[in-house]
Design a protein around this motif. Sequence first.
Motif, PDB file in Angstrom:
ATOM      1  N   PHE A 169      22.485 -16.847 -15.567  1.00  0.00           N
ATOM      2  CA  PHE A 169      22.174 -15.443 -16.353  1.00  0.00           C
ATOM      3  C   PHE A 169      22.687 -14.451 -15.384  1.00  0.00           C
ATOM      4  O   PHE A 169      22.928 -13.501 -15.782  1.00  0.00           O
ATOM      5  CB  PHE A 169      20.633 -15.499 -16.712  1.00  0.00           C
ATOM      6  N   MET A 170      22.136 -14.547 -13.993  1.00  0.00           N
ATOM      7  CA  MET A 170      22.498 -13.490 -13.059  1.00  0.00           C
ATOM      8  C   MET A 170      23.762 -13.428 -12.674  1.00  0.00           C
ATOM      9  O   MET A 170      24.549 -12.393 -12.418  1.00  0.00           O
ATOM     10  CB  MET A 170      21.759 -13.853 -11.897  1.00  0.00           C
ATOM     11  N   ILE A 171      24.738 -14.719 -12.605  1.00  0.00           N
ATOM     12  CA  ILE A 171      26.049 -14.645 -12.354  1.00  0.00           C
ATOM     13  C   ILE A 171      26.865 -14.037 -13.679  1.00  0.00           C
ATOM     14  O   ILE A 171      27.741 -13.279 -13.582  1.00  0.00           O
ATOM     15  CB  ILE A 171      26.638 -16.034 -12.116  1.00  0.00           C
ATOM     16  N   GLY A 172      26.558 -14.444 -14.862  1.00  0.00           N
ATOM     17  CA  GLY A 172      27.378 -14.194 -16.244  1.00  0.00           C
ATOM     18  C   GLY A 172      26.732 -12.719 -16.743  1.00  0.00           C
ATOM     19  O   GLY A 172      27.477 -11.944 -17.207  1.00  0.00           O
ATOM     20  N   LEU A 173      25.506 -12.162 -16.306  1.00  0.00           N
ATOM     21  CA  LEU A 173      25.073 -10.937 -16.812  1.00  0.00           C
ATOM     22  C   LEU A 173      24.426 -10.217 -15.487  1.00  0.00           C
ATOM     23  O   LEU A 173      22.921 -10.221 -15.653  1.00  0.00           O
ATOM     24  CB  LEU A 173      23.897 -11.223 -17.919  1.00  0.00           C
ATOM     25  N   PRO A 174      25.099  -9.792 -14.791  1.00  0.00           N
ATOM     26  CA  PRO A 174      24.609  -9.205 -13.446  1.00  0.00           C
ATOM     27  C   PRO A 174      23.952  -7.905 -13.673  1.00  0.00           C
ATOM     28  O   PRO A 174      22.989  -7.473 -12.877  1.00  0.00           O
ATOM     29  CB  PRO A 174      25.841  -8.931 -12.663  1.00  0.00           C
ATOM     30  N   ALA A 175      24.163  -7.164 -14.764  1.00  0.00           N
ATOM     31  CA  ALA A 175      23.430  -5.950 -15.085  1.00  0.00           C
ATOM     32  C   ALA A 175      22.209  -6.070 -15.711  1.00  0.00           C
ATOM     33  O   ALA A 175      21.191  -5.492 -15.854  1.00  0.00           O
ATOM     34  CB  ALA A 175      24.355  -5.033 -16.101  1.00  0.00           C
ATOM     35  N   GLY A 176      21.910  -7.573 -16.147  1.00  0.00           N
ATOM     36  CA  GLY A 176      20.501  -7.939 -16.952  1.00  0.00           C
ATOM     37  C   GLY A 176      20.919  -8.049 -18.220  1.00  0.00           C
ATOM     38  O   GLY A 176      21.929  -7.790 -18.748  1.00  0.00           O
ATOM     39  N   ILE A 177      20.114  -8.657 -19.015  1.00  0.00           N
ATOM     40  CA  ILE A 177      20.274  -9.345 -20.369  1.00  0.00           C
ATOM     41  C   ILE A 177      20.446  -7.998 -21.249  1.00  0.00           C
ATOM     42  O   ILE A 177      21.345  -8.001 -22.108  1.00  0.00           O
ATOM     43  CB  ILE A 177      18.733 -10.028 -20.872  1.00  0.00           C
ATOM     44  N   VAL A 178      19.508  -7.169 -21.331  1.00  0.00           N
ATOM     45  CA  VAL A 178      19.809  -5.902 -22.263  1.00  0.00           C
ATOM     46  C   VAL A 178      20.642  -4.875 -21.772  1.00  0.00           C
ATOM     47  O   VAL A 178      21.596  -4.738 -22.886  1.00  0.00           O
ATOM     48  CB  VAL A 178      18.221  -5.245 -22.347  1.00  0.00           C
ATOM     49  N   PRO A 179      20.866  -4.630 -20.816  1.00  0.00           N
ATOM     50  CA  PRO A 179      22.210  -3.621 -20.448  1.00  0.00           C
ATOM     51  C   PRO A 179      23.303  -4.262 -20.735  1.00  0.00           C
ATOM     52  O   PRO A 179      24.352  -3.639 -21.419  1.00  0.00           O
ATOM     53  CB  PRO A 179      21.928  -3.322 -18.771  1.00  0.00           C
ATOM     54  N   SER A 180      23.424  -5.550 -20.433  1.00  0.00           N
ATOM     55  CA  SER A 180      24.665  -6.353 -20.674  1.00  0.00           C
ATOM     56  C   SER A 180      25.008  -6.422 -22.130  1.00  0.00           C
ATOM     57  O   SER A 180      26.329  -6.353 -22.682  1.00  0.00           O
ATOM     58  CB  SER A 180      24.933  -7.750 -20.001  1.00  0.00           C
TER      59      SER A 180
END
Length: 315
Positions: free
Chosen positions: A294-305
């Motif tokens: 999750f951190m590699i794929g969505l570095p901005a975080g779940i909701v912002p991404s």
Amino acid sequence: MLANLIRARFTPLVALAAIIAVVPLVAPSSFHLRVAALVWIFSLAALGLTILMGYAGQVSLGHAGFLGIGAYAVAIGPARFGLDPALCLVVGAVLAGLVAYVVGRPILKLKGYYLAIATLGFGVIVALVLHSESEVTGGPDGMQVARLTFFGWRVSGAWNWYWVTAGALLLGAALALNIAASPTGRALRALHDSEVAAAGTGIDVARKKLAAFVIAAIYAAVAGGLLAAMNGLITPEAASFTHSIELVAMAIIGGLGSVLGTVAGAAFLVVLPQVLTALQEYEQAVLGLLIMVFMIGLPAGIVPSARNWLLERLS
């Protein structure tokens, strides 16, 4: 401008209220309502880190220490002094705020890794005190917690706790959104970008950082008090370093600085372990792997991404 301000303030709150309203309709049992209540409690604690880290840019690795202070206030107050548990919820928040004020004044002069280590030390001290002062805290075995009552109404059962914790989260989210849209919130974001530049514009950097630290402590203490009262038992584990890291992970995975992201991060780290229990000894390994993905794929975080992806598709 005004429309954007109103949207930023109320859209996340309306979305959160809608989620809270829908969950009981799809939850098949009281167990699932209890898990949801845990999500709301840890979301509330992590919201404090959203203000401290997401808004003000200050690191804390001892946040669970304040959660432990709030939890043990609700446990010790009725057991040792005969106080009302609901009153102790307030006492715990005030006590945590005072401790944060006293501790924060010296340690918030530090920056970066030094600040992280200092807050870590604070959390370790709180956990050690709760472990060692067995005559007051019950030691490693913890202590029983009196049931919470409001104006004669005794809170019990998964259904009641679901709505009590959801109400507390909504209040906490509303306050966080109001802070973000206020002059204080803009000042916190300014010092997040550059403390030197913020000081150059006349912002009292030390005062704003301390205010964020105290507010974050109060959030954690209220969450800790609710956790202790709902479980009916509290142990020093509540103030452990592991819980501090989990709270930081909740704020970052969901989206640092995002209220809805904090809730998403809390849901991720509370619900996912329940789902992975079938994997038995591989549970922690898979959980760690998923966090990395999750951190590699969505570095901005779940909701912002997710929001950025949606805006790209609509544009």
